[in-house]
Design a protein around this motif. Sequence first.
Motif, PDB file in Angstrom:
ATOM      1  N   VAL B  17      76.453  61.321   1.046  1.00 55.72           N
ATOM      2  CA  VAL B  17      75.272  61.451   0.158  1.00 55.72           C
ATOM      3  C   VAL B  17      75.689  61.152  -0.813  1.00 55.72           C
ATOM      4  N   ALA B  18      74.804  60.434  -1.209  1.00 54.63           N
ATOM      5  CA  ALA B  18      75.044  59.520  -2.157  1.00 54.63           C
ATOM      6  C   ALA B  18      75.033  60.639  -3.520  1.00 54.63           C
ATOM      7  N   SER B  19      75.372  60.427  -4.667  1.00 53.80           N
ATOM      8  CA  SER B  19      75.385  61.941  -5.695  1.00 53.80           C
ATOM      9  C   SER B  19      74.027  61.355  -6.484  1.00 53.80           C
ATOM     10  N   ALA B  20      73.055  61.690  -6.711  1.00 48.56           N
ATOM     11  CA  ALA B  20      72.844  61.811  -8.091  1.00 48.56           C
ATOM     12  C   ALA B  20      73.124  62.336  -9.386  1.00 48.56           C
ATOM     13  N   GLU B  21      73.107  62.483 -10.530  1.00 46.32           N
ATOM     14  CA  GLU B  21      73.302  62.785 -11.550  1.00 46.32           C
ATOM     15  C   GLU B  21      72.540  63.880 -12.464  1.00 46.32           C
ATOM     16  N   VAL B  22      72.804  64.686 -13.346  1.00 45.19           N
ATOM     17  CA  VAL B  22      72.340  64.553 -14.266  1.00 45.19           C
ATOM     18  C   VAL B  22      73.216  64.563 -15.293  1.00 45.19           C
ATOM     19  N   ALA B  23      72.461  63.654 -16.762  1.00 43.07           N
ATOM     20  CA  ALA B  23      74.251  64.558 -18.096  1.00 43.07           C
ATOM     21  C   ALA B  23      73.271  64.590 -19.042  1.00 43.07           C
ATOM     22  N   LEU B  24      73.710  64.749 -19.996  1.00 45.25           N
ATOM     23  CA  LEU B  24      73.334  65.984 -20.372  1.00 45.25           C
ATOM     24  C   LEU B  24      74.046  65.162 -22.433  1.00 45.25           C
ATOM     25  N   THR B  25      73.325  65.285 -22.809  1.00 46.30           N
ATOM     26  CA  THR B  25      73.394  64.085 -24.618  1.00 46.30           C
ATOM     27  C   THR B  25      73.386  64.964 -25.953  1.00 46.30           C
ATOM     28  N   GLY B  26      73.637  64.630 -27.165  1.00 45.63           N
ATOM     29  CA  GLY B  26      73.031  65.559 -27.765  1.00 45.63           C
ATOM     30  C   GLY B  26      73.726  64.575 -28.790  1.00 45.63           C
ATOM     31  N   SER B  27      72.625  64.963 -29.913  1.00 44.74           N
ATOM     32  CA  SER B  27      73.234  64.635 -31.493  1.00 44.74           C
ATOM     33  C   SER B  27      72.633  65.820 -32.245  1.00 44.74           C
ATOM     34  N   ALA B  28      72.885  65.564 -33.653  1.00 45.55           N
ATOM     35  CA  ALA B  28      72.442  66.327 -35.207  1.00 45.55           C
ATOM     36  C   ALA B  28      72.878  65.808 -36.015  1.00 45.55           C
ATOM     37  N   GLU B  29      71.976  66.222 -37.256  1.00 40.67           N
ATOM     38  CA  GLU B  29      71.852  65.645 -38.103  1.00 40.67           C
ATOM     39  C   GLU B  29      72.338  66.686 -40.116  1.00 40.67           C
ATOM     40  N   MET B  30      72.802  66.504 -40.129  1.00 37.31           N
ATOM     41  CA  MET B  30      73.246  68.044 -41.753  1.00 37.31           C
ATOM     42  C   MET B  30      72.619  67.275 -43.141  1.00 37.31           C
ATOM     43  N   GLY B  31      72.318  67.377 -43.906  1.00 39.81           N
ATOM     44  CA  GLY B  31      72.356  66.645 -45.232  1.00 39.81           C
ATOM     45  C   GLY B  31      70.780  67.203 -45.814  1.00 39.81           C
ATOM     46  N   GLY B 289      85.107  59.432 -33.203  1.00 45.29           N
ATOM     47  CA  GLY B 289      84.728  61.127 -32.361  1.00 45.29           C
ATOM     48  C   GLY B 289      83.770  60.943 -32.094  1.00 45.29           C
ATOM     49  N   GLY B 290      82.656  60.183 -33.248  1.00 46.86           N
ATOM     50  CA  GLY B 290      80.498  60.984 -32.641  1.00 46.86           C
ATOM     51  C   GLY B 290      80.579  61.126 -34.259  1.00 46.86           C
ATOM     52  N   LEU B 291      81.038  61.400 -35.274  1.00 49.01           N
ATOM     53  CA  LEU B 291      80.766  61.660 -36.403  1.00 49.01           C
ATOM     54  C   LEU B 291      80.242  60.424 -37.049  1.00 49.01           C
ATOM     55  N   SER B 292      79.537  60.669 -37.741  1.00 46.29           N
ATOM     56  CA  SER B 292      79.003  59.375 -38.998  1.00 46.29           C
ATOM     57  C   SER B 292      78.498  59.772 -40.385  1.00 46.29           C
ATOM     58  N   ALA B 293      78.911  59.436 -41.366  1.00 45.41           N
ATOM     59  CA  ALA B 293      78.402  59.352 -42.849  1.00 45.41           C
ATOM     60  C   ALA B 293      77.409  58.607 -42.846  1.00 45.41           C
ATOM     61  N   LYS B 294      76.598  59.105 -43.224  1.00 45.24           N
ATOM     62  CA  LYS B 294      74.365  57.725 -43.321  1.00 45.24           C
ATOM     63  C   LYS B 294      74.282  58.347 -44.903  1.00 45.24           C
ATOM     64  N   GLY B 315      74.046  62.463 -45.475  1.00 46.69           N
ATOM     65  CA  GLY B 315      74.363  63.540 -44.749  1.00 46.69           C
ATOM     66  C   GLY B 315      75.137  62.875 -43.226  1.00 46.69           C
ATOM     67  N   LEU B 316      75.707  63.791 -43.078  1.00 43.82           N
ATOM     68  CA  LEU B 316      76.204  63.188 -42.006  1.00 43.82           C
ATOM     69  C   LEU B 316      75.249  63.622 -40.475  1.00 43.82           C
ATOM     70  N   ALA B 317      76.437  61.930 -39.756  1.00 46.30           N
ATOM     71  CA  ALA B 317      74.935  62.570 -37.895  1.00 46.30           C
ATOM     72  C   ALA B 317      76.260  62.782 -36.925  1.00 46.30           C
ATOM     73  N   MET B 318      76.054  63.284 -36.151  1.00 47.04           N
ATOM     74  CA  MET B 318      76.976  63.594 -34.800  1.00 47.04           C
ATOM     75  C   MET B 318      76.005  63.398 -33.515  1.00 47.04           C
TER      76      MET B 318
ATOM     77  N   LEU C  60      88.871  66.269 -38.742  1.00 50.70           N
ATOM     78  CA  LEU C  60      87.764  67.300 -38.928  1.00 50.70           C
ATOM     79  C   LEU C  60      86.800  67.084 -37.390  1.00 50.70           C
ATOM     80  N   THR C  61      86.250  68.870 -37.572  1.00 50.14           N
ATOM     81  CA  THR C  61      85.289  69.181 -35.667  1.00 50.14           C
ATOM     82  C   THR C  61      84.418  68.989 -36.298  1.00 50.14           C
ATOM     83  N   PHE C  62      83.345  69.403 -35.768  1.00 48.07           N
ATOM     84  CA  PHE C  62      81.985  69.143 -35.654  1.00 48.07           C
ATOM     85  C   PHE C  62      80.867  69.365 -34.725  1.00 48.07           C
ATOM     86  N   GLY C  63      79.580  70.722 -34.878  1.00 47.02           N
ATOM     87  CA  GLY C  63      79.109  71.198 -33.643  1.00 47.02           C
ATOM     88  C   GLY C  63      78.114  71.181 -33.787  1.00 47.02           C
TER      89      GLY C  63
END
Lengths: 320, 320, 320
Positions: B17-31, B289-294, B315-318, C60-63
């Motif tokens: 059976v072909a595999s359907a899938e559910v992917a989870l991604t996330g983002s966060a921002e602090m500043g 690694g997914g972290l950036s300053a903005k 701030g920072l965006a993840m 640096l770790t983040f979450g």
Amino acid sequence: MKKILFATTALVATAGVASAEVALTGSAEMGVFGGNYADTQFFTDLDVTFTMTGEADNGLTFGATIDLDEATDTPDFEDPSVQGGENMFISYGGMTLTMGDTDGALDKLVPEMALAGGSLADDETVHAGFQHGDGDALGITGLDGLGDGQIARLDYAYDAFTFSLSAEQVADGADVSGMGDTVWGIAGAWSGTVSTVDLTVGLGYQAVDDYAATTGLGVVAGLAGGFSAGIDYSNTDIDGVSDDVNHWGLGLGYEMNALAVGFNWGQFDYGNDYKDSGYGLAAAYDLGGGLSAKFGFGHSDGDSFSDEVNTYSLGLAMSF
Amino acid sequence: MKKILFATTALVATAGVASAEVALTGSAEMGVFGGNYADTQFFTDLDVTFTMTGEADNGLTFGATIDLDEATDTPDFEDPSVQGGENMFISYGGMTLTMGDTDGALDKLVPEMALAGGSLADDETVHAGFQHGDGDALGITGLDGLGDGQIARLDYAYDAFTFSLSAEQVADGADVSGMGDTVWGIAGAWSGTVSTVDLTVGLGYQAVDDYAATTGLGVVAGLAGGFSAGIDYSNTDIDGVSDDVNHWGLGLGYEMNALAVGFNWGQFDYGNDYKDSGYGLAAAYDLGGGLSAKFGFGHSDGDSFSDEVNTYSLGLAMSF
Amino acid sequence: MKKILFATTALVATAGVASAEVALTGSAEMGVFGGNYADTQFFTDLDVTFTMTGEADNGLTFGATIDLDEATDTPDFEDPSVQGGENMFISYGGMTLTMGDTDGALDKLVPEMALAGGSLADDETVHAGFQHGDGDALGITGLDGLGDGQIARLDYAYDAFTFSLSAEQVADGADVSGMGDTVWGIAGAWSGTVSTVDLTVGLGYQAVDDYAATTGLGVVAGLAGGFSAGIDYSNTDIDGVSDDVNHWGLGLGYEMNALAVGFNWGQFDYGNDYKDSGYGLAAAYDLGGGLSAKFGFGHSDGDSFSDEVNTYSLGLAMSF
């Protein structure tokens, strides 16, 4: 198609700990729907289900489920005194206790008449002649949801038999005048093969003291060549109303390779010649991998309607 | 960074059976963020995206997406007659049909002028001179969202060309007096290399009979040394209003190693010398690694404002 | 039990990219609860937590974290100017900056007196004598949540010491007359072993200019034989009120094999002989694999109550 998001217990748990897991599954539907009371318009729907399962050291299994759409509904699923879409269970051997957003005993075990296929807008099960067994039809059949929907149900499976006992508090445990305090339900079902026919029979009774009692019976037969047929009957006795509500329904199904077609008809007889009836048709074609094309049609007519109501939907359903 | 929550089909599905899938991604921002109309205050934001994908037996691919923040918004995403953040698609060869929370044809193919960088509070794209192409600016440009946001769009990619056709019902299929029943959109784009310049050109048209029509054009050029530059133009003709709304905008971008900086300016000319304009600046530094300053800054001015408006965020965006 | 939904970076990312991940964990509770002011009724609760983590190139770790129940609450978690359940952090060495839905410095480091066990309805911590340190009790102790709950806290861990500094804006950065603009908090804690006793001591101070200041102290000792004991004290000075609010509390815990039992008592003294007190009892029995049986009892009494209040809950708690 169910997928399990693997618990990488090797990374975060000490060795030997049984792994509990959270599985994510999803569904989506795209197409059009309409009818004689609504313009044809776009249909877009989607849901994500969180399914959690675990096993205790003594072999007792447990789990819980919530859908993303339920999570955003009111009443709030995080309020422990009401049901907001969440349910959970514990199970040991043939015995299972489920609480929350689950069927009452009658709805759990008495078969419904939508035997094959399915549609985007559920046209085949929302017409005026369909018996859900869960209290949707005028709120007087099935009785589920008379309280806050927080149902506790005990199931016991033994050989080909299943028995269920359910309770739903009408007002968080308080006694309501003229109604009582609890919706009780009891039901039994048997599944087996008679000659070449796969037979399922379910009988259920659900009641609130001083208010109403429903008895439901359903029989479904899986026949040769992909055909199936069923019949259901229910009687609801409402306190203070002279006439009982009687419902008759029948269903037909056909499944062959990727195709599944279902037809059902039903009628509610409220006495004094006041009746509502309807029929529904659902067709699905499985394209594989979780994708299927679906068509549904529903027709409602009767003394509650000034004019007949037709609805239809057409489109693609996806499961992930 | 996209992650796929693996479908452990070996455990729960039959082989093949072909595999359907559910992917989870996330983002966060602090500043922090603020401006001349708001005190500097904390900025915290987060989102989770459910991305579902599958493939039918005939090679047709399909999928659906919803964000957690959309799921909790109104209108309700589980109402099939409106768009509440959900979208889904089917795709075969170069042809894709998307429905729900998706861009109209013009917004899909005409480039916008935020060419590099990005900010927590989107300062660079929320100023009064920015053309989104999706109907945000005064509700008269782009026309997306004039109905319930439930858009159906057909994309066709062929070689370096992409074509899109879109429809959004103004009132669930009904005809609205003085407006019509459907927002139609058509657009085309071309991407290729001319000498050493990576060029993208998009042209789109979107209209509602008896109400308004927008034509948009955008050109973006990727130059040597990490520089990019672009220009966009749109004209919106509103029925019953003598003057068209014209918009001009330009964008500049620079990307070098971990640094990305973008600047854009634009102006809406409503005729009779009534104009609004603004500019935006966005800078991002990728920490890996997914972290950036903005950092972002936006400036709005014009005849709709008694005083100029400045906003900024830092701030920072993840991304997970 | 924590599980990580593995990022299958091998499939979708280029080699060498650090993997950020989204982990899903869940919990559910089923049982009954009640008390002398409420009928015994069904208890059903459930939650799902999204935990996102990553690591930048420089180490640096983040979450970030959000719960499904928080996501559906108001204020909206996607509004960056308020806290709607979301939080996020960056960490390097012993230093961590957390923003959003997180404790103030005092609540973070001063131990509370619920030392062992736990219950479905939190009976042991919701009685009138329990000091949460987060501003729940009459809104005057702890001071967390005086603004929009959007807290920024810097933690620094060094050897056996931890220090925290926190800030919460009272009104999005604006100065509120008679209150000030920011809730500041500072706290320190020490954990270590004295003879055979595992000792944790926490001291914190949180204040808003012109409004109130709280000082809290807590000590918890882990003794031999599975026993633990603790004591806490807090003093809150409210501007314009002649009497300080003083709180004393004590806690006892016992953990042996699968069993955990906790008891706590506390009293708020508002001066002028006006007092509220209460005690709580929590017992949990771990059945393994994430399943445990739990019982809780809480008792509240005092001058704020015309009659004493008792609450209890009993049932199963599941963690996935």
